[in-house]
Enzyme design. Structure first.
Site, mmCIF file in Angstrom:
data_model
loop_
_atom_site.group_PDB
_atom_site.id
_atom_site.type_symbol
_atom_site.label_atom_id
_atom_site.label_comp_id
_atom_site.label_asym_id
_atom_site.label_seq_id
_atom_site.Cartn_x
_atom_site.Cartn_y
_atom_site.Cartn_z
ATOM 1 N N LYS A 13 0.820 -1.580 0.157
ATOM 2 C CA LYS A 13 0.327 0.230 -0.385
ATOM 3 C C LYS A 13 0.603 1.545 -0.011
ATOM 4 O O LYS A 13 0.805 2.619 -0.288
ATOM 5 C CB LYS A 13 -0.607 0.076 1.761
ATOM 6 C CG LYS A 13 -2.125 -0.958 1.313
ATOM 7 C CD LYS A 13 -2.255 -0.622 2.621
ATOM 8 C CE LYS A 13 -2.081 -1.261 4.300
ATOM 9 N NZ LYS A 13 -1.525 -2.704 4.125
ATOM 10 N N ARG A 88 -9.988 0.978 7.996
ATOM 11 C CA ARG A 88 -9.123 -0.851 8.730
ATOM 12 C C ARG A 88 -10.752 -1.246 9.641
ATOM 13 O O ARG A 88 -10.526 -2.736 9.769
ATOM 14 C CB ARG A 88 -8.396 -0.379 9.574
ATOM 15 C CG ARG A 88 -7.321 -0.676 9.106
ATOM 16 C CD ARG A 88 -5.470 -0.792 9.567
ATOM 17 N NE ARG A 88 -4.907 -1.982 10.076
ATOM 18 C CZ ARG A 88 -3.094 -0.823 9.094
ATOM 19 N NH1 ARG A 88 -3.429 0.419 8.649
ATOM 20 N NH2 ARG A 88 -2.578 -1.760 8.779
ATOM 21 N N ARG A 127 11.274 -5.881 4.865
ATOM 22 C CA ARG A 127 11.620 -4.359 4.467
ATOM 23 C C ARG A 127 12.733 -3.225 5.534
ATOM 24 O O ARG A 127 12.363 -3.571 6.959
ATOM 25 C CB ARG A 127 10.178 -3.795 5.478
ATOM 26 C CG ARG A 127 10.352 -2.060 5.829
ATOM 27 C CD ARG A 127 8.483 -2.077 5.133
ATOM 28 N NE ARG A 127 8.004 -2.992 6.297
ATOM 29 C CZ ARG A 127 6.395 -2.845 6.570
ATOM 30 N NH1 ARG A 127 5.395 -2.499 5.484
ATOM 31 N NH2 ARG A 127 5.520 -3.413 7.345
ATOM 32 N N ARG A 160 10.952 -2.390 11.466
ATOM 33 C CA ARG A 160 9.859 -1.730 12.253
ATOM 34 C C ARG A 160 9.347 -2.071 13.543
ATOM 35 O O ARG A 160 9.968 -3.723 13.481
ATOM 36 C CB ARG A 160 9.066 -1.545 11.615
ATOM 37 C CG ARG A 160 8.375 0.418 10.965
ATOM 38 C CD ARG A 160 7.569 -0.211 10.040
ATOM 39 N NE ARG A 160 6.618 -0.838 10.037
ATOM 40 C CZ ARG A 160 4.952 -0.749 9.558
ATOM 41 N NH1 ARG A 160 5.136 -0.245 8.080
ATOM 42 N NH2 ARG A 160 4.231 -1.479 9.811
ATOM 43 N N ARG A 171 -1.430 -8.956 13.485
ATOM 44 C CA ARG A 171 -1.684 -7.633 13.155
ATOM 45 C C ARG A 171 -2.251 -8.226 11.155
ATOM 46 O O ARG A 171 -3.373 -7.845 10.392
ATOM 47 C CB ARG A 171 -0.207 -6.718 11.921
ATOM 48 C CG ARG A 171 0.051 -5.663 11.949
ATOM 49 C CD ARG A 171 1.449 -5.720 12.491
ATOM 50 N NE ARG A 171 1.601 -4.962 11.120
ATOM 51 C CZ ARG A 171 2.944 -4.526 10.357
ATOM 52 N NH1 ARG A 171 3.377 -5.422 10.924
ATOM 53 N NH2 ARG A 171 2.912 -4.692 9.212
HETATM 54 P P1 AP5 Z 1 4.562 -1.431 1.611
HETATM 55 O O1 AP5 Z 1 4.770 -0.881 0.871
HETATM 56 O O2 AP5 Z 1 5.608 -1.167 3.372
HETATM 57 O O3 AP5 Z 1 3.810 -2.578 2.046
HETATM 58 P P2 AP5 Z 1 2.357 -2.332 3.044
HETATM 59 O O4 AP5 Z 1 0.592 -2.601 2.602
HETATM 60 O O5 AP5 Z 1 2.369 -0.392 3.869
HETATM 61 O O6 AP5 Z 1 2.734 -3.212 4.993
HETATM 62 P P3 AP5 Z 1 2.609 -2.176 6.282
HETATM 63 O O7 AP5 Z 1 2.889 -3.210 6.751
HETATM 64 O O8 AP5 Z 1 3.019 -1.000 6.358
HETATM 65 O O9 AP5 Z 1 1.272 -2.191 6.779
HETATM 66 P P4 AP5 Z 1 0.582 -2.045 7.075
HETATM 67 O O10 AP5 Z 1 -0.910 -1.900 6.908
HETATM 68 O O11 AP5 Z 1 0.699 -3.447 7.978
HETATM 69 O O12 AP5 Z 1 1.175 -1.140 8.376
HETATM 70 P P5 AP5 Z 1 0.551 0.250 9.387
HETATM 71 O O13 AP5 Z 1 1.854 1.281 8.580
HETATM 72 O O14 AP5 Z 1 -0.561 1.214 8.253
HETATM 73 O O15 AP5 Z 1 5.736 -3.178 1.553
HETATM 74 C C1 AP5 Z 1 6.219 -3.953 2.151
HETATM 75 C C2 AP5 Z 1 7.504 -4.207 1.960
HETATM 76 O O16 AP5 Z 1 7.353 -5.205 0.014
HETATM 77 C C3 AP5 Z 1 8.651 -3.335 1.403
HETATM 78 O O17 AP5 Z 1 9.650 -3.129 1.981
HETATM 79 C C4 AP5 Z 1 8.715 -3.085 -0.179
HETATM 80 O O18 AP5 Z 1 9.873 -2.376 -0.314
HETATM 81 C C5 AP5 Z 1 8.658 -4.115 -0.461
HETATM 82 N N1 AP5 Z 1 7.478 -4.325 -1.639
HETATM 83 C C6 AP5 Z 1 6.539 -3.144 -1.679
HETATM 84 N N2 AP5 Z 1 6.055 -3.934 -3.411
HETATM 85 C C7 AP5 Z 1 6.948 -4.784 -3.711
HETATM 86 C C8 AP5 Z 1 6.397 -5.116 -5.026
HETATM 87 N N3 AP5 Z 1 5.528 -5.029 -5.647
HETATM 88 N N4 AP5 Z 1 7.382 -6.390 -5.019
HETATM 89 C C9 AP5 Z 1 8.182 -6.655 -4.758
HETATM 90 N N5 AP5 Z 1 8.494 -6.376 -2.995
HETATM 91 C C10 AP5 Z 1 7.677 -5.297 -2.445
HETATM 92 O O19 AP5 Z 1 0.356 0.397 10.080
HETATM 93 C C11 AP5 Z 1 1.274 -0.150 11.294
HETATM 94 C C12 AP5 Z 1 -0.192 -0.207 12.528
HETATM 95 O O20 AP5 Z 1 -0.496 1.070 12.907
HETATM 96 C C13 AP5 Z 1 -1.127 -0.481 12.784
HETATM 97 O O21 AP5 Z 1 -0.924 -2.955 12.623
HETATM 98 C C14 AP5 Z 1 -2.481 -0.291 13.546
HETATM 99 O O22 AP5 Z 1 -1.484 -0.642 14.982
HETATM 100 C C15 AP5 Z 1 -2.030 1.069 13.534
HETATM 101 N N6 AP5 Z 1 -2.638 1.515 12.441
HETATM 102 C C16 AP5 Z 1 -2.627 2.352 11.256
HETATM 103 N N7 AP5 Z 1 -2.954 2.281 10.487
HETATM 104 C C17 AP5 Z 1 -4.932 2.525 11.290
HETATM 105 C C18 AP5 Z 1 -6.031 2.320 11.193
HETATM 106 N N8 AP5 Z 1 -6.701 3.346 9.884
HETATM 107 N N9 AP5 Z 1 -6.954 1.899 12.682
HETATM 108 C C19 AP5 Z 1 -6.573 1.476 13.798
HETATM 109 N N10 AP5 Z 1 -4.904 1.389 13.551
HETATM 110 C C20 AP5 Z 1 -4.095 1.703 12.601
#
Ligand code: AP5
Length: 215
Positions: A13, A88, A127, A160, A171
């Protein structure tokens, strides 16, 4: 263009949101990034969210909804936005609809990035992020030019805290139980586009652009 990017942890994402910022010139609104910054700054929000995030649990809806509401009122979001990691839960999605409606707006599309679990685990374990400017790398798929150092600012890259195995499991469970039902929620509204999230980032971007263009 008012867009939501849905997908499990590691689906790409953030990676795709950054590409769309460059393509369309509208801001990425990542609740994960905003919360991580609050933790780093030691704010009241950060103190409440930090332990939950480290454990892989969702932060309470009212906290997150408040953040997004404020962010979407900033002038740069007036011509559009890419929501990354929000909504979410169903209550978050309902609040988003209500907030947009109150401002005469609506979502244009919801993209669900679909990636098999073994690929998600491989992406998350490799990552590395820059603690200074937020750049994201992968040790194999997208390595920095100098091992362990950010290409842009030279800071030492870190893993992270919530990318450790136990938090990742929590998660994934949170995604399945609380976030995946949003696909049905948005499908019923005719907004959902399912995109294969496996492949080169540029190919996935092209698929997203095509899906959005169909609207
Ligand atoms: P990346 O692009 O970083 O993936 P992502 O989908 O953004 O993954 P996240 O782990 O950041 O998502 P998440 O939803 O768990 O975390 P968030 O920060 O929102 O890609 C991942 C890796 O793969 C990278 O190394 C990248 O280089 C590689 N990659 C990407 N695309 C690729 C491809 N096509 N081919 C090969 N490699 C690739 O949330 C974190 C925490 O915050 C949550 O757990 C929760 O506690 C809190 N939180 C956030 N939002 C909310 C909400 N709305 N409600 C409640 N709690 C929330």
């Amino acid at each position: 263009m008012n867009l939501v990017l849905l997908g499990p942890p590691g689906a790409g994402k953030g990676t795709q949101a950054k590409r769309m910022v460059a393509r369309w010139g509208i801001p990425q609104v990542s609740t994960g990034d905003i919360l991580r910054q609050a933790v780093k700054d030691g704010t009241e929000l950060g103190k409440q969210a930090g332990p939950l995030m480290a454990a892989g649990k969702l932060v309470p809806d009212d906290l997150v909804v408040g953040i997004v509401k404020d962010r979407l009122l900033q002038p740069d979001a007036a011509k559009g936005f890419i929501l990354d990691g929000f909504p979410r839960t169903i209550p978050q999605a309902e609040k988003l609809d209500e907030g947009l409606r109150n401002h005469g707006k609506a979502l244009d599309a919801v993209i669900s990035l679909e990636v098999p679990i073994e690929t998600l685990v491989e992406r998350i374990s490799g990552r590395r992020s820059c603690p200074r400017d937020g750049s994201v790398y992968h040790v194999v798929q997208n390595p920095p030019r100098r091992e362990g150092l950010c290409d842009l600012c030279g800071a030492a890259l870190v893993q992270r805290e919530d990318d450790k195995a136990e938090s990742v499991r929590t998660r994934m469970q949170a995604y399945a139980a609380q976030t995946a039902p949003l696909k049905e929620f948005y499908a019923r509204k005719g907004l959902l586009h399912v995109v294969d999230g496996v492949g080169a980032p540029e190919a996935i971007e092209a698929a997203v652009v095509q899906a959005v263009g169909r609207r």
